[in-house]
Structure formats: structure tokens, C-alpha cells
Design a protein around this motif. Sequence first.
Motif, mmCIF file in Angstrom:
data_model
loop_
_atom_site.group_PDB
_atom_site.id
_atom_site.type_symbol
_atom_site.label_atom_id
_atom_site.label_comp_id
_atom_site.label_asym_id
_atom_site.label_seq_id
_atom_site.Cartn_x
_atom_site.Cartn_y
_atom_site.Cartn_z
ATOM 1 N N GLU A 171 -9.926 -2.614 2.928
ATOM 2 C CA GLU A 171 -10.699 -2.039 4.021
ATOM 3 C C GLU A 171 -10.794 -3.081 5.117
ATOM 4 O O GLU A 171 -11.300 -4.185 4.904
ATOM 5 C CB GLU A 171 -12.091 -1.645 3.523
ATOM 6 C CG GLU A 171 -12.958 -0.984 4.574
ATOM 7 C CD GLU A 171 -14.304 -0.569 4.029
ATOM 8 O OE1 GLU A 171 -15.252 -0.468 4.826
ATOM 9 O OE2 GLU A 171 -14.401 -0.371 2.806
ATOM 10 N N ALA A 225 -10.069 1.426 -4.975
ATOM 11 C CA ALA A 225 -8.753 1.329 -5.612
ATOM 12 C C ALA A 225 -8.249 -0.104 -5.593
ATOM 13 O O ALA A 225 -7.598 -0.566 -6.532
ATOM 14 C CB ALA A 225 -7.757 2.252 -4.899
ATOM 15 N N GLU A 260 0.823 -1.204 0.000
ATOM 16 C CA GLU A 260 0.000 0.000 0.000
ATOM 17 C C GLU A 260 0.865 1.265 0.000
ATOM 18 O O GLU A 260 0.501 2.260 -0.637
ATOM 19 C CB GLU A 260 -0.942 -0.016 1.205
ATOM 20 C CG GLU A 260 -2.054 -1.054 1.065
ATOM 21 C CD GLU A 260 -2.982 -1.113 2.257
ATOM 22 O OE1 GLU A 260 -4.199 -1.237 2.060
ATOM 23 O OE2 GLU A 260 -2.484 -1.027 3.402
ATOM 24 N N ARG A 261 1.985 1.234 0.697
ATOM 25 C CA ARG A 261 2.885 2.390 0.669
ATOM 26 C C ARG A 261 3.436 2.601 -0.739
ATOM 27 O O ARG A 261 3.595 3.732 -1.210
ATOM 28 C CB ARG A 261 4.031 2.200 1.666
ATOM 29 C CG ARG A 261 3.648 2.476 3.110
ATOM 30 C CD ARG A 261 4.869 2.692 3.974
ATOM 31 N NE ARG A 261 5.722 1.507 4.023
ATOM 32 C CZ ARG A 261 5.580 0.520 4.893
ATOM 33 N NH1 ARG A 261 4.603 0.567 5.807
ATOM 34 N NH2 ARG A 261 6.401 -0.514 4.885
ATOM 35 N N THR A 275 -10.838 -2.051 -1.312
ATOM 36 C CA THR A 275 -11.390 -0.717 -1.507
ATOM 37 C C THR A 275 -11.687 -0.532 -2.996
ATOM 38 O O THR A 275 -11.431 -1.429 -3.808
ATOM 39 C CB THR A 275 -10.382 0.343 -1.047
ATOM 40 O OG1 THR A 275 -9.200 0.229 -1.850
ATOM 41 C CG2 THR A 275 -10.023 0.159 0.426
ATOM 42 N N LYS A 308 0.660 3.906 -2.953
ATOM 43 C CA LYS A 308 0.162 5.179 -2.404
ATOM 44 C C LYS A 308 -1.362 5.247 -2.337
ATOM 45 O O LYS A 308 -1.966 6.321 -2.483
ATOM 46 C CB LYS A 308 0.712 6.357 -3.223
ATOM 47 C CG LYS A 308 2.228 6.481 -3.185
ATOM 48 C CD LYS A 308 2.707 7.685 -3.988
ATOM 49 C CE LYS A 308 4.200 7.898 -3.832
ATOM 50 N NZ LYS A 308 5.000 6.740 -4.296
ATOM 51 N N HIS A 309 -1.989 4.086 -2.117
ATOM 52 C CA HIS A 309 -3.437 4.021 -1.940
ATOM 53 C C HIS A 309 -3.772 2.897 -0.958
ATOM 54 O O HIS A 309 -3.119 1.840 -0.982
ATOM 55 C CB HIS A 309 -4.151 3.718 -3.264
ATOM 56 C CG HIS A 309 -4.204 4.868 -4.210
ATOM 57 N ND1 HIS A 309 -5.042 5.948 -4.036
ATOM 58 C CD2 HIS A 309 -3.509 5.108 -5.347
ATOM 59 C CE1 HIS A 309 -4.866 6.797 -5.026
ATOM 60 N NE2 HIS A 309 -3.945 6.317 -5.843
ATOM 61 N N PRO A 310 -4.778 3.079 -0.110
ATOM 62 C CA PRO A 310 -5.257 1.943 0.693
ATOM 63 C C PRO A 310 -5.957 0.942 -0.233
ATOM 64 O O PRO A 310 -6.844 1.314 -1.002
ATOM 65 C CB PRO A 310 -6.239 2.585 1.674
ATOM 66 C CG PRO A 310 -6.674 3.858 1.024
ATOM 67 C CD PRO A 310 -5.510 4.326 0.201
ATOM 68 N N LEU A 311 -5.531 -0.302 -0.163
ATOM 69 C CA LEU A 311 -6.077 -1.326 -1.057
ATOM 70 C C LEU A 311 -7.106 -2.216 -0.363
ATOM 71 O O LEU A 311 -7.933 -2.836 -1.039
ATOM 72 C CB LEU A 311 -4.944 -2.194 -1.606
ATOM 73 C CG LEU A 311 -3.882 -1.457 -2.418
ATOM 74 C CD1 LEU A 311 -2.755 -2.407 -2.803
ATOM 75 C CD2 LEU A 311 -4.495 -0.813 -3.656
#
Length: 287
Positions: free
Chosen positions: A51, A62, A42-43, A60, A46-49
Motif C-alpha cells: 500500500e 495479502a 504484483e502482476r 497489504t 495477481k494481488h497488490p502487495l
Amino acid sequence: MAVGIQHLRTFLMAVEEGSISKAAARLHMAQSAVSRRLAELERQVKHPLLERSAEGVQPTVAGKTFCAKADAAVTAFDDAMRSDLQRVRALRVGHAWSAVGVHTSEILRRWQETHPDVEVRLRRVDDPAGGLTSGLSDVAIMRTHVRGRNLNEELLVMEPRVVAVATDNPLTAVSEVRLADLADHALVINSFSGTTSLRLWQDGRRPVVAVEVDTLDDWQTYIAAGVGIGVTPASTAWMHPHSEITYLPLRDAPPVPVYLVWASNNRHPALRSFVRLARNVVAEDAR
């Protein structure tokens, strides 16, 4: 740490299992190591993948987009690393509920006889799209009509509905069940991947909703406990019998369409053959 193919495998396993702990068990890793690998991924993107909740994990918005790309990357990598470069990877057939019902076994048996070199991997996904939109399947068995320029759809069969009740429910003594007979009963609805809503009762009184659930297992549990009744395609009775549930024919309910759906840009070499075989098996069984 550089992100690599193992990060993608870990992410896909977490999505498939819906749980970090279950993914860790499947991967023979510590749960903390799986969580760390997912955080690294995820880092990097650069998006939360994912939930995260007490019930587990789910992708999510994304994450769903990334899932399709990750699956394509892992598939391409595995294909490239095969010792037999002529072997075609498994065709993944996703479904949310009951596959193709009574036709399922014959389709798989016939496929094995006629295409022994290509595995068909049946996968149940608690998703109305059978894992198609998240990239977990090549073709999905769906019981809802979909619209999309990039999707192909094949109607296989129209499936009758049944009512599912606890074995001690008074409805089991009724010779013929109709929608009006269910108005005084509470209803258990799978609001995520099911095919039943209160719109089924277009005229007259409607039942009340006792509880809404997200999975087949929870749906059956509430019905078996007598919390409510359920309405479902007949294939549920065949694919998911339950010792504490009786399935009764529902005489006046509209049938449920069963479709095969796939992305128009899917290039799996066995896809069209599978669609054609499934169509032929269902047609032969209807004669």
C-alpha cells in the motif's frame, strides 16, 4: 520477465524500510528499477502487495501473508547457497520499541560468548508484533499479550512505567509523579505499537490526547516540542535517551509485561537456546 529471487529480495527490503526510495538506496538500484520490479511481482501473484502513500509503503493484508512466504524462500535459498553448509543462518529478533531494555546488552554479549557460530540480528520494526506476523523475525519481544494456537509465549519480566516530558515541563520539579498528576496534561500516544491508552486512567479524570503517532521517533519529537507528555515502559529511557526529554518514575501505574513470542512451527535450531538464555539473564539481573 520471469519473477525470481531478486524480486523477493526487493519486496522484503521495501517492507523492511517502509520506503521504495530507501529500499533502492540499500539495494544500490534506481528507484524506478525497484518500482518496476515490485510491479512485476504484483502482476505475477495477481494481488497488490504494498500500500503506497506519501509516508512510504506498508504491506497489504495479502502482502503480509506473502512476506512470510517470501522471507522463508529467500532464507532457504541463501542457506542452500552458503559455502559452509553447516553454518546456521542468523536468528532474527524483532522488537517494536525497546528490545529487553537494560537486559538487552547482557543478553547479546552472553549469546556471543556462548554461541559464537550463530549470529543474533536485532531488528526494530514499527509493528506491535515486532515483525513476527509479517515474517521479518523468528522471535519477537512484545509488550502486549497475544493469543494464538500457533504461538508460544514466554514472560520475561514486568517492567515499570515512566512519564516522558519536555525538559522544561513543570513536572520535572515534582518529587513523585502519579497518574492523577497527568490529568491536566495533554498526552502523546503511539497508537500503533505503544503500550499506553486512556484506559490506564481507570479512576478520576483523564488527560486529553494531543496527538496520535505511529513511530517512536515521532512520539519523542512531539514530546520534546512540548505538544504533550508520554507514558512508556522504563526501557524507553534506557534505549532511547533524548537531550530534550526527561523521564520520570510513575509511581502508581501498572507495570508492562515483556514477552518473547515465536511461532510454534519455527524450526530455527538456535531459537530455544536464545529463549532460555534470555530468561536466565533477566532472572540473574533481578537477584
